[in-house]
Motif scaffolding. Sequence first.
Motif, PDB file in Angstrom:
ATOM      1  N   PRO A  17       0.635  -1.383  -0.057  1.00 15.28           N
ATOM      2  CA  PRO A  17      -0.061   0.009   0.104  1.00 15.28           C
ATOM      3  C   PRO A  17       0.906   1.124   0.035  1.00 15.28           C
ATOM      4  N   HIS A  21       0.962   3.738  -3.329  1.00 13.60           N
ATOM      5  CA  HIS A  21       0.391   5.193  -3.264  1.00 13.60           C
ATOM      6  C   HIS A  21       1.430   6.156  -3.627  1.00 13.60           C
ATOM      7  N   ASP A  46      -1.636 -12.217   2.517  1.00 12.85           N
ATOM      8  CA  ASP A  46      -2.753 -11.442   1.913  1.00 12.85           C
ATOM      9  C   ASP A  46      -2.277 -10.698   0.690  1.00 12.85           C
ATOM     10  N   GLU A  48      -2.534 -10.789  -2.654  1.00 12.24           N
ATOM     11  CA  GLU A  48      -3.664 -10.643  -3.517  1.00 12.24           C
ATOM     12  C   GLU A  48      -5.004 -10.005  -3.121  1.00 12.24           C
ATOM     13  N   ALA A  49      -5.246 -10.154  -2.046  1.00 10.50           N
ATOM     14  CA  ALA A  49      -6.487  -9.115  -1.528  1.00 10.50           C
ATOM     15  C   ALA A  49      -5.919  -7.539  -1.511  1.00 10.50           C
ATOM     16  N   VAL A  50      -4.699  -7.389  -1.015  1.00 11.96           N
ATOM     17  CA  VAL A  50      -4.407  -6.089  -0.824  1.00 11.96           C
ATOM     18  C   VAL A  50      -4.298  -5.627  -2.140  1.00 11.96           C
ATOM     19  N   GLN A  52      -6.030  -6.419  -4.969  1.00 12.13           N
ATOM     20  CA  GLN A  52      -7.453  -6.020  -5.365  1.00 12.13           C
ATOM     21  C   GLN A  52      -8.105  -4.861  -4.523  1.00 12.13           C
ATOM     22  N   HIS A  53      -7.806  -4.624  -3.382  1.00  8.51           N
ATOM     23  CA  HIS A  53      -8.141  -3.176  -2.707  1.00  8.51           C
ATOM     24  C   HIS A  53      -7.570  -2.019  -3.452  1.00  8.51           C
ATOM     25  N   LEU A  54      -6.232  -2.190  -3.512  1.00 11.57           N
ATOM     26  CA  LEU A  54      -5.457  -1.147  -4.359  1.00 11.57           C
ATOM     27  C   LEU A  54      -6.151  -0.572  -5.710  1.00 11.57           C
ATOM     28  N   GLN A  55      -6.574  -1.763  -6.365  1.00  6.37           N
ATOM     29  CA  GLN A  55      -7.112  -1.356  -7.554  1.00  6.37           C
ATOM     30  C   GLN A  55      -8.087  -0.627  -7.590  1.00  6.37           C
ATOM     31  N   GLN A  56      -8.971  -0.792  -6.409  1.00  2.00           N
ATOM     32  CA  GLN A  56      -9.950   0.328  -6.510  1.00  2.00           C
ATOM     33  C   GLN A  56      -9.647   1.828  -6.372  1.00  2.00           C
ATOM     34  N   GLU A  57      -8.483   2.049  -5.641  1.00  2.00           N
ATOM     35  CA  GLU A  57      -8.005   3.338  -5.411  1.00  2.00           C
ATOM     36  C   GLU A  57      -7.047   3.718  -6.353  1.00  2.00           C
TER      37      GLU A  57
END
Length: 246
Positions: A17, A21, A46, A48-50, A52-57
């Motif tokens: 993250p 950023h 985690d 892969e999950a991180v 996927q979340h970053l892709q939204q931001e």
Amino acid sequence: MKLSIVIPAFNEAQNLPETIHAFYMALRENRIEHEILIVNDNSTDDTEAVIQHLQQEIPTLHTVFNNPPKNGFGYAIRKGLEHFTGDCVVLVMADMSDSPADLVRYYQTFVALQVDCVFGNRFMVKGSVTRYPRKKLILNRVVNNLIALLFRIRYYDCTNAFKLYSKHTIEGLKPFLSPHFNITVELPLKAVVRGYTYAIVPNTWRGRKFGTSNLKIREMGSRYFFILLYCLIEKFFSRGDFKKKW
């Protein structure tokens, strides 16, 4: 001119993250067209999950690859180099050891000087390293000075991955041989041996905040030796067969 960033990631859920950023903000502020490609090297945390979340931001984090076995740093880099779409590409570590400000400087140097590659040197004037383990630092200096001597070049930070290459340079360096961290040596040495132009700029490096490095020095010794030997053979015995066609 579009810049691609390739980031290999193995169990980097805590580091990604901040890294993503920071690089996105620096490139956006400097109005540099770019894409960010993360290659998830079969992580067991985690990561892969991180991602996927970053892709939204992050709107430019639009391409992510899950690298299937065989896994390894070199394989992950090669996966990214197969799929980037920019005019140039830079390799960035997931652990925030590389500086976004340095990347902006790399890109500006690449555009201004119209060279094929931009290499950083952490050990020249205005470069710096922070939290570098002493044993690794000593080994780094020995290996990089030996490389400079063997290849008769005045560049002393070959082993650091954080370098920029034009798209046509990457095409000219294929096929890639290294499955692990020795790809950090293969890419710049092939570029030098094959006659691609490069600029050297100072850059900074700092040790990771979370986790441990995936580089295992004892395991990598023979692999580095192999790629150095390969590049030396090409330099002295290929009779210019792989040289850049000007």
